[in-house]
Design a protein around this motif. Structure first.
Motif, PDB file in Angstrom:
ATOM      1  N   LEU A 223       0.707  -1.341  -0.040  1.00  0.00           N
ATOM      2  CA  LEU A 223       0.081   0.364   0.201  1.00  0.00           C
ATOM      3  C   LEU A 223       0.543   1.437   0.052  1.00  0.00           C
ATOM      4  O   LEU A 223       1.870   1.359   0.900  1.00  0.00           O
ATOM      5  CB  LEU A 223      -1.115  -0.277   1.043  1.00  0.00           C
ATOM      6  N   GLY A 224       0.660   1.566  -0.725  1.00  0.00           N
ATOM      7  CA  GLY A 224       1.016   3.502  -0.942  1.00  0.00           C
ATOM      8  C   GLY A 224       1.305   4.793  -1.210  1.00  0.00           C
ATOM      9  O   GLY A 224      -0.609   4.687  -2.377  1.00  0.00           O
ATOM     10  N   GLY A 225       1.514   5.658  -1.796  1.00  0.00           N
ATOM     11  CA  GLY A 225       0.896   6.836  -2.517  1.00  0.00           C
ATOM     12  C   GLY A 225       1.064   6.719  -3.475  1.00  0.00           C
ATOM     13  O   GLY A 225       0.132   7.421  -4.756  1.00  0.00           O
ATOM     14  N   ASP A 226       1.083   5.369  -4.196  1.00  0.00           N
ATOM     15  CA  ASP A 226       0.829   5.457  -6.074  1.00  0.00           C
ATOM     16  C   ASP A 226      -0.576   5.192  -5.702  1.00  0.00           C
ATOM     17  O   ASP A 226      -1.150   5.392  -7.439  1.00  0.00           O
ATOM     18  CB  ASP A 226       2.264   4.254  -6.189  1.00  0.00           C
ATOM     19  N   LEU A 232      -5.578   9.939  -9.634  1.00  0.00           N
ATOM     20  CA  LEU A 232      -5.574  11.654  -9.832  1.00  0.00           C
ATOM     21  C   LEU A 232      -5.717  11.141 -11.743  1.00  0.00           C
ATOM     22  O   LEU A 232      -5.873  11.902 -12.458  1.00  0.00           O
ATOM     23  CB  LEU A 232      -4.302  12.155  -9.564  1.00  0.00           C
ATOM     24  N   MET A 233      -4.511  10.799 -12.053  1.00  0.00           N
ATOM     25  CA  MET A 233      -4.418  10.426 -13.167  1.00  0.00           C
ATOM     26  C   MET A 233      -5.280  10.178 -13.872  1.00  0.00           C
ATOM     27  O   MET A 233      -5.685  10.328 -15.247  1.00  0.00           O
ATOM     28  CB  MET A 233      -3.153   8.955 -13.422  1.00  0.00           C
ATOM     29  N   GLN A 234      -5.967   9.078 -13.055  1.00  0.00           N
ATOM     30  CA  GLN A 234      -7.774   8.469 -14.159  1.00  0.00           C
ATOM     31  C   GLN A 234      -7.705  10.023 -13.877  1.00  0.00           C
ATOM     32  O   GLN A 234      -8.938  10.521 -14.743  1.00  0.00           O
ATOM     33  CB  GLN A 234      -7.741   7.892 -13.773  1.00  0.00           C
ATOM     34  N   GLY A 235      -8.760  10.385 -12.630  1.00  0.00           N
ATOM     35  CA  GLY A 235      -9.523  11.320 -12.538  1.00  0.00           C
ATOM     36  C   GLY A 235      -9.377  12.673 -13.653  1.00  0.00           C
ATOM     37  O   GLY A 235     -10.488  13.590 -13.976  1.00  0.00           O
ATOM     38  N   LEU A 236      -8.681  13.700 -13.279  1.00  0.00           N
ATOM     39  CA  LEU A 236      -8.120  14.565 -14.145  1.00  0.00           C
ATOM     40  C   LEU A 236      -6.726  14.308 -15.287  1.00  0.00           C
ATOM     41  O   LEU A 236      -7.144  15.882 -15.568  1.00  0.00           O
ATOM     42  CB  LEU A 236      -7.114  15.210 -12.681  1.00  0.00           C
ATOM     43  N   SER A 237      -7.086  13.101 -15.942  1.00  0.00           N
ATOM     44  CA  SER A 237      -6.728  13.049 -17.135  1.00  0.00           C
ATOM     45  C   SER A 237      -5.602  13.290 -17.139  1.00  0.00           C
ATOM     46  O   SER A 237      -5.087  14.400 -18.312  1.00  0.00           O
ATOM     47  CB  SER A 237      -7.456  13.785 -18.179  1.00  0.00           C
ATOM     48  N   ALA A 243       0.511  14.715 -12.158  1.00  0.00           N
ATOM     49  CA  ALA A 243      -0.512  14.396 -11.014  1.00  0.00           C
ATOM     50  C   ALA A 243       0.152  13.883  -9.981  1.00  0.00           C
ATOM     51  O   ALA A 243      -0.439  14.510  -8.678  1.00  0.00           O
ATOM     52  CB  ALA A 243      -1.035  12.831 -11.503  1.00  0.00           C
ATOM     53  N   GLU A 244       2.104  13.684 -10.241  1.00  0.00           N
ATOM     54  CA  GLU A 244       2.381  13.690  -7.997  1.00  0.00           C
ATOM     55  C   GLU A 244       2.630  15.654  -7.888  1.00  0.00           C
ATOM     56  O   GLU A 244       2.598  15.059  -6.458  1.00  0.00           O
ATOM     57  CB  GLU A 244       3.447  13.025  -8.543  1.00  0.00           C
ATOM     58  N   GLU A 245       2.909  15.921  -9.104  1.00  0.00           N
ATOM     59  CA  GLU A 245       2.418  17.475  -8.702  1.00  0.00           C
ATOM     60  C   GLU A 245       1.735  18.200  -7.971  1.00  0.00           C
ATOM     61  O   GLU A 245       1.373  18.583  -6.885  1.00  0.00           O
ATOM     62  CB  GLU A 245       3.155  18.540  -9.502  1.00  0.00           C
ATOM     63  N   TYR A 250      -1.250  20.120  -3.232  1.00  0.00           N
ATOM     64  CA  TYR A 250      -3.131  19.881  -2.636  1.00  0.00           C
ATOM     65  C   TYR A 250      -1.989  19.688  -1.395  1.00  0.00           C
ATOM     66  O   TYR A 250      -2.583  20.153  -0.104  1.00  0.00           O
ATOM     67  CB  TYR A 250      -3.568  18.751  -2.790  1.00  0.00           C
ATOM     68  N   SER A 251      -1.401  18.533  -1.332  1.00  0.00           N
ATOM     69  CA  SER A 251      -0.488  18.564   0.583  1.00  0.00           C
ATOM     70  C   SER A 251      -0.075  19.507   1.483  1.00  0.00           C
ATOM     71  O   SER A 251       0.082  19.589   2.452  1.00  0.00           O
ATOM     72  CB  SER A 251       0.176  17.546   0.564  1.00  0.00           C
TER      73      SER A 251
END
Ligand SMILES: Nc1ncnc2c1ncn2[C@@H]1O[C@H](COP(=O)(O)OP(=O)(O)OP(=O)(O)O)[C@@H](O)[C@H]1O
Ligand SMILES: [Mg+2]
Length: 400
Positions: A223-226, A232-237, A243-245, A250-251
């Motif tokens: 389990l992890g941040g990936d 995010l990659m899927q949700g935001l295309s 997505a990492e940025e 966000y954090s």
């Protein structure tokens, strides 16, 4: 080559991280270089391609060697985690050499018996942690419960061989998450405590559970941040790097922005304009955070009941580290589920650029390497002596 120069390599799902440093006479570690390279051939604790992994390690090491003008050469320690490691609990029982008196030598033999009773010629024992001792009433027999971490000999030998072809000679391979937890445990002020140490990285959540300052259980969950990044990659295309940025951006924001109608400007070099409502990000990220913590908590809950059996006995705190520890909401969610104070652990006493929870484990490996090098007797150690040496230190033999 100066053996006191330590090169610590932390093999993570996202990055291979390397720190170079040495222990000064005052006991402090002086860092003189760092490097990192994207990981290939290793994901979620599984080595999928040794050559590709060795290439990533070499790239990360080269960063340090270039930056430090080869001063990095010295003792090299590499940390692994995940399912490549096997954890066993074993009890070794021996008769005390002198009835009624238990000596350090007796405990050492009991540890040895514990290791032999689970010995498997295909696995190499990396660590032996004495968890608990019992002495019969007459003091004639001693039983030591040990926590043993091993890894397949063939995998370790192949990795060492491929790395040595690139000029990287390993002095030791360690269980990275546990070694970081151990390092922190030995530095905790005051009485030994009951605590949980969780390292949540990109693909593995490494868990170490301590009762009265002794490691009683450890595990690596995939389990992890990936998971958050992929969502995010899927949700935001967007691609992975973007997505990492966005996740890191966000954090840094306050959750108070929720329900305020805030739209974030999430543009990245070479991308079209990306304006994303904060609430949209919040929903994606926080549901994943909660999912990760639910799974970690679900794993640990039964263990709490198993190891803390005395009335009123509880865990006192959770220490959270790994890259995901940089998300304030991860810490808050852990505290909410475990109902315990939760502290985010970052490397201490280093310059600001290294103070990030993603560096805790690599720094832990470095400190471990420095301790071993410092305590190594002239003439070197056999593998068994090294293991028992660690066990001795943990058991504080002067008690007997
Ligand atoms: N500031 C931040 N905000 C949010 N997430 C972050 C931040 N910094 C790092 N991360 C996340 O932490 C993860 C990387 O952590 P870390 O470097 O500890 O993992 P790793 O050691 O490569 O992998 P693992 O230990 O899981 O095999 C990534 O998912 C990354 O997105
Ligand atoms: Mg890691």
């Amino acid at each position: 080559m100066d053996k006191k120069n330590i090169l610590a390599i932390d093999v993570g799902t996202g990055m291979v991280k390397v720190l170079a440093g040495r222990q000064e006479a005052n006991g402090r570690i002086q860092l003189f270089g760092s490097g990192a390279a994207p990981t290939a051939g290793f994901a979620k604790g599984v080595i999928t391609d040794i050559d590709a992994l060795a290439h990533s390690i070499r790239q990360a090491v080269e960063c340090v060697v270039l930056a430090t003008d080869s001063r990095a050469a010295g003792s090299v320690y590499l940390g692994l985690s995940g399912s490549v490691l096997v954890t066993q609990t074993s009890i070794g029982t021996v008769a005390a050499a002198t009835a009624g008196v238990v000596t350090g030598a007796d405990v050492e033999r009991a540890c040895q018996a514990a290791v032999f009773s689970v010995a498997d010629h295909e696995y190499e024992v990396l660590h032996v942690f004495p968890a608990r001792e019992d002495v019969t009433q007459a003091g004639a027999a001693l039983a030591v419960e040990t926590h043993i971490i091993s890894a397949p000999k063939a995998t370790l030998a192949e990795l060492s061989r491929v790395l040595s072809r690139s000029g990287i000679q390993l002095n030791g391979i360690v269980a990275s998450g546990i070694i970081a937890a151990e390092g922190m445990n030995t530095e905790l002020p005051g009485q030994p405590t009951n605590f949980i140490f969780i390292d949540i990285g990109a693909g593995v959540a490494d868990i170490s559970l301590y009762v009265k300052g002794r490691l009683r259980s450890s595990a690596a969950l995939p389990l992890g941040g990936d998971y958050i990044t992929s969502d995010l990659m899927q949700g935001l295309s967007v691609n992975r790097a973007h997505a990492e940025e966005i996740k890191r951006y966000y954090s840094r924001l306050s959750p108070d922005l929720r329900n305020q109608g805030v739209v974030l400007d999430c543009n990245d070099y070479g991308t079209v304009d990306k304006h994303i409502p904060f609430d949209f990000l919040y929903d994606i990220i926080e549901s994943r955070v909660e999912e990760i913590v639910t799974l970690v908590y679900g794993y640990l809950k039964p263990l709490q009941a198993e190891y803390l059996t005395k009335p009123g006995q509880t865990f006192e705190t959770v220490y959270l580290t790994g890259g995901c520890g940089a998300m304030p909401s991860m810490g808050a969610c852990v505290a909410k589920f475990f109902q315990l104070p939760t502290t985010t652990v970052t490397p201490e006493g280093l310059s600001a650029e290294y103070v990030h929870p993603a560096n805790t484990v690599c720094y832990g490996i470095l400190k471990h390497g420095a301790r071993i090098t410092e305590n190594e007797p002239v003439g070197g150690h056999s593998a068994w002596n090294t293991l028992v040496h660690k066990a001795k230190k943990l058991l504080k033999f002067d008690r007997y």
